[in-house]
Motif scaffolding. Structure first.
Motif, PDB file in Angstrom:
ATOM      1  N   GLY A 172     -52.816 108.681  18.794  1.00  0.00           N
ATOM      2  CA  GLY A 172     -53.578 107.428  18.784  1.00  0.00           C
ATOM      3  C   GLY A 172     -53.228 106.541  19.959  1.00  0.00           C
ATOM      4  O   GLY A 172     -53.984 105.643  20.316  1.00  0.00           O
ATOM      5  N   CYS A 173     -52.075 106.790  20.579  1.00  0.00           N
ATOM      6  CA  CYS A 173     -51.741 106.046  21.799  1.00  0.00           C
ATOM      7  C   CYS A 173     -52.667 106.501  22.930  1.00  0.00           C
ATOM      8  O   CYS A 173     -53.171 107.624  22.919  1.00  0.00           O
ATOM      9  N   ASN A 174     -52.851 105.625  23.898  1.00  0.00           N
ATOM     10  CA  ASN A 174     -53.726 105.932  25.036  1.00  0.00           C
ATOM     11  C   ASN A 174     -52.946 106.712  26.092  1.00  0.00           C
ATOM     12  O   ASN A 174     -52.585 106.186  27.138  1.00  0.00           O
ATOM     13  N   LEU A 175     -52.695 107.988  25.763  1.00  0.00           N
ATOM     14  CA  LEU A 175     -51.859 108.840  26.630  1.00  0.00           C
ATOM     15  C   LEU A 175     -52.687 109.323  27.816  1.00  0.00           C
ATOM     16  O   LEU A 175     -53.572 110.161  27.664  1.00  0.00           O
ATOM     17  N   VAL A 176     -52.393 108.817  29.010  1.00  0.00           N
ATOM     18  CA  VAL A 176     -53.236 109.137  30.162  1.00  0.00           C
ATOM     19  C   VAL A 176     -52.754 110.384  30.909  1.00  0.00           C
ATOM     20  O   VAL A 176     -53.559 111.056  31.564  1.00  0.00           O
ATOM     21  N   SER A 177     -51.482 110.685  30.839  1.00  0.00           N
ATOM     22  CA  SER A 177     -50.941 111.921  31.424  1.00  0.00           C
ATOM     23  C   SER A 177     -49.503 112.086  30.953  1.00  0.00           C
ATOM     24  O   SER A 177     -48.900 111.125  30.442  1.00  0.00           O
ATOM     25  N   ALA A 178     -48.974 113.302  31.137  1.00  0.00           N
ATOM     26  CA  ALA A 178     -47.624 113.569  30.637  1.00  0.00           C
ATOM     27  C   ALA A 178     -46.996 114.695  31.445  1.00  0.00           C
ATOM     28  O   ALA A 178     -47.698 115.482  32.091  1.00  0.00           O
ATOM     29  N   ASP A 179     -45.668 114.755  31.390  1.00  0.00           N
ATOM     30  CA  ASP A 179     -44.981 115.899  31.987  1.00  0.00           C
ATOM     31  C   ASP A 179     -43.890 116.408  31.052  1.00  0.00           C
ATOM     32  O   ASP A 179     -43.385 115.671  30.210  1.00  0.00           O
ATOM     33  N   VAL A 180     -43.567 117.701  31.208  1.00  0.00           N
ATOM     34  CA  VAL A 180     -42.393 118.307  30.571  1.00  0.00           C
ATOM     35  C   VAL A 180     -41.601 118.948  31.701  1.00  0.00           C
ATOM     36  O   VAL A 180     -42.123 119.826  32.408  1.00  0.00           O
ATOM     37  N   VAL A 181     -40.376 118.495  31.906  1.00  0.00           N
ATOM     38  CA  VAL A 181     -39.608 118.912  33.085  1.00  0.00           C
ATOM     39  C   VAL A 181     -38.223 119.454  32.708  1.00  0.00           C
ATOM     40  O   VAL A 181     -37.804 119.359  31.555  1.00  0.00           O
ATOM     41  N   GLU A 182     -37.565 120.006  33.718  1.00  0.00           N
ATOM     42  CA  GLU A 182     -36.158 120.410  33.635  1.00  0.00           C
ATOM     43  C   GLU A 182     -35.908 121.669  32.791  1.00  0.00           C
ATOM     44  O   GLU A 182     -34.788 121.902  32.342  1.00  0.00           O
ATOM     45  N   VAL A 183     -36.924 122.496  32.588  1.00  0.00           N
ATOM     46  CA  VAL A 183     -36.706 123.805  31.964  1.00  0.00           C
ATOM     47  C   VAL A 183     -36.208 124.755  33.060  1.00  0.00           C
ATOM     48  O   VAL A 183     -36.912 124.989  34.039  1.00  0.00           O
ATOM     49  N   ALA A 184     -35.007 125.260  32.905  1.00  0.00           N
ATOM     50  CA  ALA A 184     -34.406 126.168  33.890  1.00  0.00           C
ATOM     51  C   ALA A 184     -34.117 127.495  33.193  1.00  0.00           C
ATOM     52  O   ALA A 184     -33.063 127.668  32.569  1.00  0.00           O
ATOM     53  N   PRO A 185     -35.059 128.446  33.287  1.00  0.00           N
ATOM     54  CA  PRO A 185     -34.991 129.651  32.456  1.00  0.00           C
ATOM     55  C   PRO A 185     -33.763 130.530  32.683  1.00  0.00           C
ATOM     56  O   PRO A 185     -33.392 131.302  31.794  1.00  0.00           O
ATOM     57  N   ALA A 186     -33.102 130.427  33.828  1.00  0.00           N
ATOM     58  CA  ALA A 186     -31.936 131.285  34.074  1.00  0.00           C
ATOM     59  C   ALA A 186     -30.818 131.032  33.057  1.00  0.00           C
ATOM     60  O   ALA A 186     -29.991 131.914  32.821  1.00  0.00           O
ATOM     61  N   TYR A 187     -30.776 129.851  32.475  1.00  0.00           N
ATOM     62  CA  TYR A 187     -29.719 129.523  31.499  1.00  0.00           C
ATOM     63  C   TYR A 187     -30.234 129.610  30.068  1.00  0.00           C
ATOM     64  O   TYR A 187     -29.556 129.219  29.133  1.00  0.00           O
ATOM     65  N   ASP A 188     -31.464 130.101  29.920  1.00  0.00           N
ATOM     66  CA  ASP A 188     -32.081 130.147  28.594  1.00  0.00           C
ATOM     67  C   ASP A 188     -31.705 131.449  27.890  1.00  0.00           C
ATOM     68  O   ASP A 188     -31.181 132.387  28.504  1.00  0.00           O
ATOM     69  N   HIS A 189     -31.943 131.502  26.609  1.00  0.00           N
ATOM     70  CA  HIS A 189     -31.703 132.701  25.810  1.00  0.00           C
ATOM     71  C   HIS A 189     -32.876 132.836  24.856  1.00  0.00           C
ATOM     72  O   HIS A 189     -33.245 131.862  24.199  1.00  0.00           O
ATOM     73  N   ALA A 190     -33.453 134.037  24.811  1.00  0.00           N
ATOM     74  CA  ALA A 190     -34.524 134.302  23.839  1.00  0.00           C
ATOM     75  C   ALA A 190     -35.636 133.258  23.911  1.00  0.00           C
ATOM     76  O   ALA A 190     -36.258 132.940  22.901  1.00  0.00           O
ATOM     77  N   GLU A 191     -35.857 132.708  25.095  1.00  0.00           N
ATOM     78  CA  GLU A 191     -36.926 131.703  25.306  1.00  0.00           C
ATOM     79  C   GLU A 191     -36.774 130.476  24.411  1.00  0.00           C
ATOM     80  O   GLU A 191     -37.761 129.790  24.123  1.00  0.00           O
ATOM     81  N   ILE A 192     -35.559 130.174  23.976  1.00  0.00           N
ATOM     82  CA  ILE A 192     -35.372 129.014  23.081  1.00  0.00           C
ATOM     83  C   ILE A 192     -35.937 127.757  23.734  1.00  0.00           C
ATOM     84  O   ILE A 192     -36.705 127.001  23.121  1.00  0.00           O
ATOM     85  N   THR A 193     -35.573 127.544  24.973  1.00  0.00           N
ATOM     86  CA  THR A 193     -35.956 126.310  25.662  1.00  0.00           C
ATOM     87  C   THR A 193     -37.438 126.305  26.013  1.00  0.00           C
ATOM     88  O   THR A 193     -38.126 125.288  25.832  1.00  0.00           O
ATOM     89  N   SER A 194     -37.919 127.433  26.511  1.00  0.00           N
ATOM     90  CA  SER A 194     -39.321 127.441  26.942  1.00  0.00           C
ATOM     91  C   SER A 194     -40.274 127.433  25.748  1.00  0.00           C
ATOM     92  O   SER A 194     -41.384 126.891  25.847  1.00  0.00           O
ATOM     93  N   VAL A 195     -39.854 127.997  24.617  1.00  0.00           N
ATOM     94  CA  VAL A 195     -40.686 127.864  23.406  1.00  0.00           C
ATOM     95  C   VAL A 195     -40.738 126.392  22.982  1.00  0.00           C
ATOM     96  O   VAL A 195     -41.816 125.841  22.696  1.00  0.00           O
ATOM     97  N   ALA A 196     -39.587 125.727  22.966  1.00  0.00           N
ATOM     98  CA  ALA A 196     -39.568 124.291  22.605  1.00  0.00           C
ATOM     99  C   ALA A 196     -40.446 123.504  23.567  1.00  0.00           C
ATOM    100  O   ALA A 196     -41.219 122.622  23.161  1.00  0.00           O
ATOM    101  N   ALA A 197     -40.363 123.828  24.856  1.00  0.00           N
ATOM    102  CA  ALA A 197     -41.162 123.102  25.851  1.00  0.00           C
ATOM    103  C   ALA A 197     -42.656 123.380  25.661  1.00  0.00           C
ATOM    104  O   ALA A 197     -43.489 122.482  25.828  1.00  0.00           O
ATOM    105  N   SER A 198     -42.995 124.621  25.307  1.00  0.00           N
ATOM    106  CA  SER A 198     -44.422 124.938  25.140  1.00  0.00           C
ATOM    107  C   SER A 198     -44.994 124.193  23.930  1.00  0.00           C
ATOM    108  O   SER A 198     -46.125 123.696  23.976  1.00  0.00           O
ATOM    109  N   HIS A 199     -44.220 124.086  22.862  1.00  0.00           N
ATOM    110  CA  HIS A 199     -44.698 123.326  21.696  1.00  0.00           C
ATOM    111  C   HIS A 199     -44.775 121.832  22.006  1.00  0.00           C
ATOM    112  O   HIS A 199     -45.656 121.127  21.503  1.00  0.00           O
ATOM    113  N   THR A 200     -43.856 121.367  22.830  1.00  0.00           N
ATOM    114  CA  THR A 200     -43.880 119.960  23.243  1.00  0.00           C
ATOM    115  C   THR A 200     -45.166 119.676  24.021  1.00  0.00           C
ATOM    116  O   THR A 200     -45.876 118.706  23.740  1.00  0.00           O
TER     117      THR A 200
END
Ligand SMILES: N=C(N)NCCCC(=O)O
Ligand SMILES: [Zn+2]
Ligand SMILES: [Zn+2]
Length: 322
Positions: A276-304
């Motif tokens: 309901g907020c007037n969201l005009v644009s957004a970013d999701v940053v700082e995902v660094a896959p080299a330190y990730d495991h089982a896509e934990i971080t990138s899955v969270a980022a994709s849902h975000t």
């Protein structure tokens, strides 16, 4: 909206296996396949502004890969974001990894072009440096914007090694440039050691309110979202999400991890509470896959990014019927 007037949605995963083919965000069409989009998902593979572990240049594509399992109906917001509006993947901005000033200019110019078509941006980083040129571009279109900044860090520091454009400094630059509406600035999820108490004093002087990660734990996501919504009102809003706002257990794949962070459930619930907020644009940053495991971080980022996209699509559809 696409040229035909009816949004083209994702590939049907009951007919074409979701692991087949090159990844676009949520298996959506590419922007060049639909001509124009209401929401353009854009990668910014840039991490020359980091102060610790590098690797966020690979974040956008890791998020795209992890987004293959997203489905078209979002029950938490009772909406089908890709049917309400044309969402498309606009690929990556080709930024210079060797020249930060030039990279910042390139990002701003590319954002200007995309916003000029009427699209809202859902940007996938990249390190947090990229928020500055994106905010510059958004402010050219909407005037100074309200900012909701999810992060373990303040990112309102002044310089590192004398450099003004880094991932720890974008929001100080933005305040200095007058591109933020200083009556509605909030950090959410901050925690961890600072350089000194002055960091907080400076930050407060710039106009930021702080909801720490411990505040989220104590007050709960609904109450936090209600308070943020009241503060934002109907101002044009930009949401910047550093994935390190999440606890390293929920987002190990990031460059400057801090213990004691939010859960992915808390983050997603706060975002849903901002519908309901007037969201005009957004970013999701700082995902660094080299330190990730089982896509934990990138899955969270994709849902975000999915929740943010849903907020924008609902808004676009609502505006169309008004
Ligand atoms: N924006 C992120 N992720 N981190 C900023 C950390 C700055 C520092 O090294 O003090
Ligand atoms: Zn951070
Ligand atoms: Zn940050």
């Amino acid at each position: 909206m696409s040229n035909s007037g009816t949004p083209r949605g994702p590939v049907d995963s009951s007919r074409i296996p979701r692991y087949a083919g090159p990844a676009t965000f949520a298996r959506l069409p590419r922007l060049d396949e639909v001509g124009a989009a209401d929401v353009a998902v854009i990668g910014v593979p840039f991490d020359s502004g980091v102060s610790y572990r590098p690797g966020a240049r690979f974040g956008g594509n890791a998020i795209r890969e992890a987004s293959r399992l997203l489905r078209p109906y979002n029950p938490a917001q009772d909406a089908s974001p890709f049917a309400l509006a044309q969402v498309a993947d606009g690929g990556d901005i080709a930024v210079n990894p060797f020249n930060i000033d030039e990279a910042v200019e390139t990002i701003e110019a590319a954002a200007d072009d995309l916003l000029g078509t009427g699209a809202r941006l859902m940007t996938l980083g990249g390190d947090h440096t990229i928020a500055l040129p994106l905010l510059r571009s958004v402010a050219k279109k909407h005037g100074p914007v309200a900012l909701l900044h999810f992060d373990a860090h303040l990112d309102t520091w002044d310089t590192y090694f004398g450099a003004e454009y880094t991932h720890g400094t974008p929001f100080r630059r933005a305040v200095e440039e007058g591109i933020l509406d200083t009556s509605a600035l909030s950090h959410v999820g901050t925690r961890g050691p600072l350089y000194g108490k002055q960091d907080l004093k400076d930050d407060e002087k710039m106009g930021f309110g702080i909801v720490t990660s411990a505040d989220v734990y104590r007050r709960g996501a609904d109450e936090v979202a209600d308070q943020l919504r009241q503060r934002i009102g109907d101002r044009p809003l930009y949401i910047s999400i550093d994935i390190d706002c999440l606890d390293p257990a929920h987002a190990p794949g990031t460059g400057t991890p801090e213990a004691g962070g939010m859960t992915s459930r808390e983050l997603l619930e706060i975002l849903r509470g901002l519908a309901g907020c007037n969201l005009v644009s957004a970013d999701v940053v700082e995902v660094a896959p080299a330190y990730d495991h089982a896509e934990i971080t990138s899955v969270a980022a994709s849902h975000t990014a999915y929740e943010l996209t849903t907020i924008m699509s609902r808004q676009i559809a609502k505006a169309r019927t008004q």
